[in-house]
Design a protein around this motif. Structure first.
Motif, PDB file in Angstrom:
ATOM      1  N   LYS A  33      73.909  -0.787  32.763  1.00 53.11           N
ATOM      2  CA  LYS A  33      72.530  -0.704  33.233  1.00 53.11           C
ATOM      3  C   LYS A  33      72.116  -2.069  33.783  1.00 53.11           C
ATOM      4  O   LYS A  33      72.665  -3.104  33.383  1.00 53.11           O
ATOM      5  N   ILE A  36      67.310  -7.210  32.907  1.00 48.77           N
ATOM      6  CA  ILE A  36      65.921  -7.513  33.236  1.00 48.77           C
ATOM      7  C   ILE A  36      65.614  -8.949  32.834  1.00 48.77           C
ATOM      8  O   ILE A  36      66.350  -9.561  32.054  1.00 48.77           O
ATOM      9  N   THR A  40      59.908  -9.350  34.472  1.00 51.34           N
ATOM     10  CA  THR A  40      59.885  -7.886  34.471  1.00 51.34           C
ATOM     11  C   THR A  40      59.205  -7.367  33.212  1.00 51.34           C
ATOM     12  O   THR A  40      58.408  -6.419  33.262  1.00 51.34           O
ATOM     13  N   ARG A  52      57.590   2.628  30.760  1.00 52.41           N
ATOM     14  CA  ARG A  52      58.600   1.567  30.792  1.00 52.41           C
ATOM     15  C   ARG A  52      60.007   2.160  30.830  1.00 52.41           C
ATOM     16  O   ARG A  52      60.876   1.676  31.563  1.00 52.41           O
ATOM     17  N   LYS A  55      60.756   3.426  34.272  1.00 56.28           N
ATOM     18  CA  LYS A  55      61.006   2.333  35.215  1.00 56.28           C
ATOM     19  C   LYS A  55      62.419   1.769  35.050  1.00 56.28           C
ATOM     20  O   LYS A  55      63.077   1.405  36.030  1.00 56.28           O
ATOM     21  N   MET A  56      62.890   1.713  33.794  1.00 56.17           N
ATOM     22  CA  MET A  56      64.204   1.128  33.525  1.00 56.17           C
ATOM     23  C   MET A  56      65.329   2.157  33.545  1.00 56.17           C
ATOM     24  O   MET A  56      66.493   1.813  33.343  1.00 56.17           O
TER      25      MET A  56
END
Length: 209
Positions: A33, A36, A40, A52, A55-56
């Protein structure tokens, strides 16, 4: 009259954001993945946990298991956790005033005790863990029942909007603090009983209640 203070741990009395960021990025690398950065994290402070995760690119149902993995990693890095500026002094002052200090956290009791022992901080009478990210009200109710506490004598201190939801569900009052993970705007959107911007303001407010 308030006699019992229930504190959250991460983001409320300690600053563990950098440690969580590093451990999350280690896990992100293992899961292929994207990593960040702190900017962020700050940009997501006004988002709910669901927002959240979206978004991730993390499915919400995976969050509890990922959280347990992070907690297991934290136990090897407790020395990197530090008090929030001013909170150690406030906690001791409150204890010396006769308040009973308790804690409910999504972090593990082992990690919390390790931190407190490393700081020689004999402050809290009892520490409870909230096993799920979204069921803190169950832990609050369990604590109230175990210690035979009256709800009007208890107040919770936390930094996240989900703390507000849990306290409303358990029908106890909450003081939201703005120096943690969630933004002031997000906290205010959930209508906490009180909100403070500094540990000194927190201390003065508690004395007035």
């Amino acid at each position: 009259m308030i006699k019992y203070l229930i504190f959250d741990f991460d983001g409320t009395i300690v600053d563990s954001a950098s440690l969580y960021l590093n451990l999350c990025n280690e896990l992100a690398e293992q899961l292929n993945k994207p990593k960040i950065d702190m900017d962020t994290i700050r940009s997501m402070s006004s988002m709910t946990i669901k927002e959240r995760c979206k978004k991730m690119g993390i499915p919400l149902y995976k969050l509890p298991s990922l959280s347990l993995i992070i907690q297991d990693k934290i136990k090897h890095h407790v020395d990197k956790i530090q008090w929030m500026d001013g909170m150690e002094e406030v906690l001791y002052k409150l204890k010396n005033k006769g308040y009973k200090l308790l804690m409910i956290s999504s972090n593990s009791v082992q990690n919390i005790n390790h931190f407190l022992k490393s700081k020689n901080a004999d402050i809290f009478e009892d520490i409870y863990t909230s096993k799920g990210l979204f069921d803190k009200s169950k832990s609050i109710n369990k604590l109230l029942k175990k210690r035979h506490l009256k709800k009007e004598e208890v107040i919770y201190i936390g930094d996240e909007y989900r703390d507000i939801i849990a306290c409303k569900k358990s029908r106890i009052k909450i003081i939201s603090v703005t120096w943690g993970y969630d933004s002031k705007d997000l906290l205010l959107s959930r209508n906490p009983d009180y909100i403070v911007d500094s540990p000194s303001e927190l201390y003065n407010l508690i004395l007035e209640l």
